[in-house]
Write a protein that holds these residues in place. Structure first.
Motif, PDB file in Angstrom:
ATOM      1  N   PHE A  72       1.369  -1.051   0.179  1.00 50.22           N
ATOM      2  CA  PHE A  72      -0.111  -0.164   0.363  1.00 50.22           C
ATOM      3  C   PHE A  72       0.830   1.599  -0.124  1.00 50.22           C
ATOM      4  N   LEU A  73       0.063   2.376  -0.057  1.00 49.28           N
ATOM      5  CA  LEU A  73       1.252   3.823  -0.682  1.00 49.28           C
ATOM      6  C   LEU A  73       1.381   4.350   0.500  1.00 49.28           C
ATOM      7  N   CYS A  74       0.244   4.362   1.600  1.00 41.77           N
ATOM      8  CA  CYS A  74       0.644   5.159   2.866  1.00 41.77           C
ATOM      9  C   CYS A  74      -0.167   5.176   4.141  1.00 41.77           C
ATOM     10  N   SER A  75      -0.803   5.490   4.568  1.00 40.24           N
ATOM     11  CA  SER A  75      -1.331   5.196   6.109  1.00 40.24           C
ATOM     12  C   SER A  75      -1.628   5.792   6.948  1.00 40.24           C
ATOM     13  N   CYS A  76      -2.559   5.658   7.847  1.00 41.03           N
ATOM     14  CA  CYS A  76      -3.201   6.857   8.909  1.00 41.03           C
ATOM     15  C   CYS A  76      -3.747   6.187   9.341  1.00 41.03           C
ATOM     16  N   ALA A  77      -3.679   7.177  10.503  1.00 42.72           N
ATOM     17  CA  ALA A  77      -5.439   5.694  11.458  1.00 42.72           C
ATOM     18  C   ALA A  77      -6.276   6.986  12.351  1.00 42.72           C
ATOM     19  N   THR A  78      -7.311   6.333  12.618  1.00 39.79           N
ATOM     20  CA  THR A  78      -8.009   7.266  13.515  1.00 39.79           C
ATOM     21  C   THR A  78      -8.956   6.265  14.418  1.00 39.79           C
ATOM     22  N   PHE A  79      -9.185   7.596  16.155  1.00 41.27           N
ATOM     23  CA  PHE A  79      -9.994   7.085  17.108  1.00 41.27           C
ATOM     24  C   PHE A  79     -10.992   7.557  17.088  1.00 41.27           C
ATOM     25  N   ARG A  80     -12.562   6.888  17.024  1.00 40.02           N
ATOM     26  CA  ARG A  80     -13.670   7.851  16.880  1.00 40.02           C
ATOM     27  C   ARG A  80     -14.273   7.744  17.975  1.00 40.02           C
ATOM     28  N   ARG A  81     -14.327   9.016  18.387  1.00 33.71           N
ATOM     29  CA  ARG A  81     -14.369   9.802  20.230  1.00 33.71           C
ATOM     30  C   ARG A  81     -15.550   9.896  20.656  1.00 33.71           C
ATOM     31  N   ARG A  82     -16.148   9.975  21.927  1.00 36.30           N
ATOM     32  CA  ARG A  82     -17.327  10.740  22.396  1.00 36.30           C
ATOM     33  C   ARG A  82     -17.067  11.943  22.535  1.00 36.30           C
ATOM     34  N   GLU A  95     -23.976  14.805  23.009  1.00 30.51           N
ATOM     35  CA  GLU A  95     -23.375  14.508  22.208  1.00 30.51           C
ATOM     36  C   GLU A  95     -23.504  14.007  21.165  1.00 30.51           C
ATOM     37  N   ARG A  96     -21.819  13.637  20.431  1.00 38.90           N
ATOM     38  CA  ARG A  96     -21.925  13.058  19.338  1.00 38.90           C
ATOM     39  C   ARG A  96     -20.542  12.576  18.538  1.00 38.90           C
ATOM     40  N   VAL A  97     -20.440  12.132  17.784  1.00 34.82           N
ATOM     41  CA  VAL A  97     -19.420  11.121  17.611  1.00 34.82           C
ATOM     42  C   VAL A  97     -18.526  11.909  16.899  1.00 34.82           C
ATOM     43  N   ALA A  98     -17.424  11.829  17.071  1.00 39.41           N
ATOM     44  CA  ALA A  98     -16.306  12.663  16.397  1.00 39.41           C
ATOM     45  C   ALA A  98     -14.942  11.490  16.248  1.00 39.41           C
ATOM     46  N   TYR A  99     -13.986  12.000  15.583  1.00 39.79           N
ATOM     47  CA  TYR A  99     -12.585  11.842  15.544  1.00 39.79           C
ATOM     48  C   TYR A  99     -11.011  12.021  15.955  1.00 39.79           C
ATOM     49  N   ALA A 100      -9.990  11.654  16.262  1.00 43.54           N
ATOM     50  CA  ALA A 100      -8.803  11.479  16.100  1.00 43.54           C
ATOM     51  C   ALA A 100      -8.168  11.069  14.763  1.00 43.54           C
ATOM     52  N   VAL A 101      -7.388  11.939  14.140  1.00 44.56           N
ATOM     53  CA  VAL A 101      -6.840  11.421  13.553  1.00 44.56           C
ATOM     54  C   VAL A 101      -5.534  11.499  13.790  1.00 44.56           C
ATOM     55  N   HIS A 124     -11.997  11.864   4.858  1.00 40.74           N
ATOM     56  CA  HIS A 124     -13.151  12.928   4.862  1.00 40.74           C
ATOM     57  C   HIS A 124     -14.362  12.259   4.496  1.00 40.74           C
ATOM     58  N   TYR A 125     -14.218  11.687   3.762  1.00 40.02           N
ATOM     59  CA  TYR A 125     -15.567  10.860   3.740  1.00 40.02           C
ATOM     60  C   TYR A 125     -15.639   9.886   3.970  1.00 40.02           C
ATOM     61  N   MET A 126     -14.689   9.567   5.063  1.00 37.65           N
ATOM     62  CA  MET A 126     -14.950   7.579   5.586  1.00 37.65           C
ATOM     63  C   MET A 126     -15.614   8.509   7.332  1.00 37.65           C
ATOM     64  N   LEU A 127     -15.384  10.164   7.144  1.00 34.13           N
ATOM     65  CA  LEU A 127     -15.508  10.235   8.334  1.00 34.13           C
ATOM     66  C   LEU A 127     -16.990  10.621   8.936  1.00 34.13           C
ATOM     67  N   THR A 149     -18.356   1.151  11.528  1.00 36.75           N
ATOM     68  CA  THR A 149     -17.381   1.227  12.239  1.00 36.75           C
ATOM     69  C   THR A 149     -16.934   2.927  12.391  1.00 36.75           C
ATOM     70  N   ALA A 150     -17.493   3.590  11.038  1.00 35.81           N
ATOM     71  CA  ALA A 150     -16.773   4.823  10.827  1.00 35.81           C
ATOM     72  C   ALA A 150     -18.269   5.755  10.376  1.00 35.81           C
ATOM     73  N   GLY A 151     -17.847   7.108   9.870  1.00 39.02           N
ATOM     74  CA  GLY A 151     -18.334   7.915   9.475  1.00 39.02           C
ATOM     75  C   GLY A 151     -19.527   8.759  10.464  1.00 39.02           C
ATOM     76  N   ASN A 152     -20.314   9.200  10.042  1.00 40.18           N
ATOM     77  CA  ASN A 152     -21.147  10.249  11.368  1.00 40.18           C
ATOM     78  C   ASN A 152     -20.419  10.665  12.168  1.00 40.18           C
ATOM     79  N   GLY A 153     -19.451  11.953  11.963  1.00 36.85           N
ATOM     80  CA  GLY A 153     -18.336  12.092  12.927  1.00 36.85           C
ATOM     81  C   GLY A 153     -18.935  14.128  12.123  1.00 36.85           C
ATOM     82  N   LEU A 154     -19.314  14.410  13.914  1.00 34.91           N
ATOM     83  CA  LEU A 154     -19.533  16.296  13.285  1.00 34.91           C
ATOM     84  C   LEU A 154     -18.506  16.846  13.363  1.00 34.91           C
TER      85      LEU A 154
END
Length: 399
Positions: A72-82, A95-101, A124-127, A149-154
């Motif tokens: 694969f060409l590159c990578s990153c990670a996300t954490f789903r948070r409250r 209270e909403r879903v948001a993400y740390a990159v 962005h389209y995944m979160l 388990t991804a998406g719907n992030g504010l």
């Protein structure tokens, strides 16, 4: 082999790709550690509450016709948070879903080709909630498909080690902005004896901090509502420190400290000052891997009247752990004058910049990101770590 961007998409990593991404990172960020040691460190991400139940996802940019390739060409990670959000037009804090990159990495052989930039645009389209960020550019082919388990992030947040402009340029398409840095400050004291706190203070173990962070969520809601009338931005949001988010920083420190000679493992990770009109407390980590050793505050609640007492207790903990300085990010405005009177030096922060991508109604310029004192950063960096001592992990390699 070079690829046209339409040939590529973003995919959740397979276990083999997760392992490969971490081995790739070691070559850049290992700083002399063995691959086994580095991988053991990274495995901490997988087992604690902030990452379990699929809250943690590694992403890879790979050819559409070979999504599980180890090349694969590159990578990153996300954490789903409250997260909390308050709109000026509402009397409620939601209270909403948001993400740390985190851990954005492109191997040297794939740099200067636009792959990492494309990966971040696709992220962005995944979160974001489906349809919230406009049409997908047709020149990129079909849009990536977010797992359940991804998406719907504010919103999503990263901490940029490479200035304001790079991540701001990586919006959902080349014409739109991405992660925009917010104004931020550092306050630093030289450690000294203040002797202002009572003997009856309550020191906190990690279990005590975890309990406090859960209780702290209610205070954060109250604070957002209480200060909403004086807030210029019409939207205010924050990550919650509970559910393992702030605790992970302590787990990281406890991983590193036994490997260092003549370094004491702290027993105190926070303090509550009794007898104050409002609850008064702070939590912290110690940072001794690079000089000068520091005690880094991760959450703080105080008024100008009781802040000197709280800081006095913090100074005692710093001295006990041979920390030369005490540091905090984004101290409340009503505490800054007191901080200065107590010897604190406040200046704009120029590195590890809090950068926000907003997927809700309105513009990111209208959003105030609160409670960014260091405590919610534990895995929100464009590196993984929470404090300056681990800067060897956040020399970002994305071009």
């Amino acid at each position: 082999m070079d690829f046209n961007l339409s040939q590529l998409s973003l995919f959740p990593a397979t276990p083999a790709q997760v392992d490969k991404s971490r081995r790739n990172q070691h070559s850049e960020w290992g700083r002399g550690s063995s691959p086994e040691y580095y991988l053991k460190l990274k495995e901490l991400v997988d087992v604690h509450e902030h990452a379990t139940e699929d809250k943690y996802i590694t992403w890879v940019l790979a050819p559409r016709d070979d999504p599980e390739t180890l090349d694969f060409l590159c990578s990153c990670a996300t954490f789903r948070r409250r997260a909390l959000v308050h709109y000026a037009s509402s009397q409620e804090v939601e209270e909403r879903v948001a993400y740390a990159v985190s851990v954005v990495f492109c191997p040297p052989e794939n740099r200067k080709k636009g792959y990492a930039s494309h990966m971040m645009r696709l992220l962005h389209y995944m979160l974001a909630p489906p349809g919230s960020i406009g049409p997908f550019p047709s020149s990129w082919g079909l849009p990536p498909v977010a797992p359940p388990t991804a998406g719907n992030g504010l919103f999503s947040v990263l901490y940029s080690a490479i200035g304001h402009s790079f991540y701001a340029s990586l919006g959902p398409d080349p014409t739109r902005l991405g992660w925009q840095a917010k104004d931020q400050i550092d306050t630093i004291w030289s450690t000294k004896q203040l002797s202002l706190h009572p003997a009856s203070i309550r020191w906190l173990s990690i279990d005590g901090c975890i309990k406090l962070w859960h209780e702290d969520a209610s205070y954060m809601r109250e604070r957002i509502l209480a200060t909403s009338e004086s807030s210029t931005p019409p939207v205010r949001c924050a990550f919650l420190p509970s559910h393992g988010v702030a605790a992970y920083q302590i787990h990281r420190v406890n991983f590193f400290l036994p490997c260092l000679p003549d370094v004491q493992i702290p027993q105190k990770w926070g303090v509550i000052i009794p007898g104050t009109a409002e609850p008064t407390y702070a939590t912290w980590i110690t940072d001794v891997r690079s000089p000068p050793a520091a005690l880094v505050i991760t959450r703080i609640r105080a008024t100008p009247e009781n802040f000197p007492v709280l800081l006095s207790a913090i100074m005692d903990a710093a001295q006990e752990n041979a920390c030369i300085t005490v540091e905090v990010w984004n101290l409340d405005g009503d505490l800054r004058q007191v901080a200065r009177e107590l010897g604190g030096h406040t200046k704009p922060r120029l590195n590890q910049l809090t950068s926000l991508a907003w997927y809700g109604p309105g513009k990111v310029e209208d959003v105030d990101f609160l409670f960014d004192e260091n405590g919610m950063r534990g895995n929100c960096l464009t590196g993984v770590v929470a404090c300056r001592s681990y800067a060897w992990l956040i020399q970002l390699s994305v071009q």
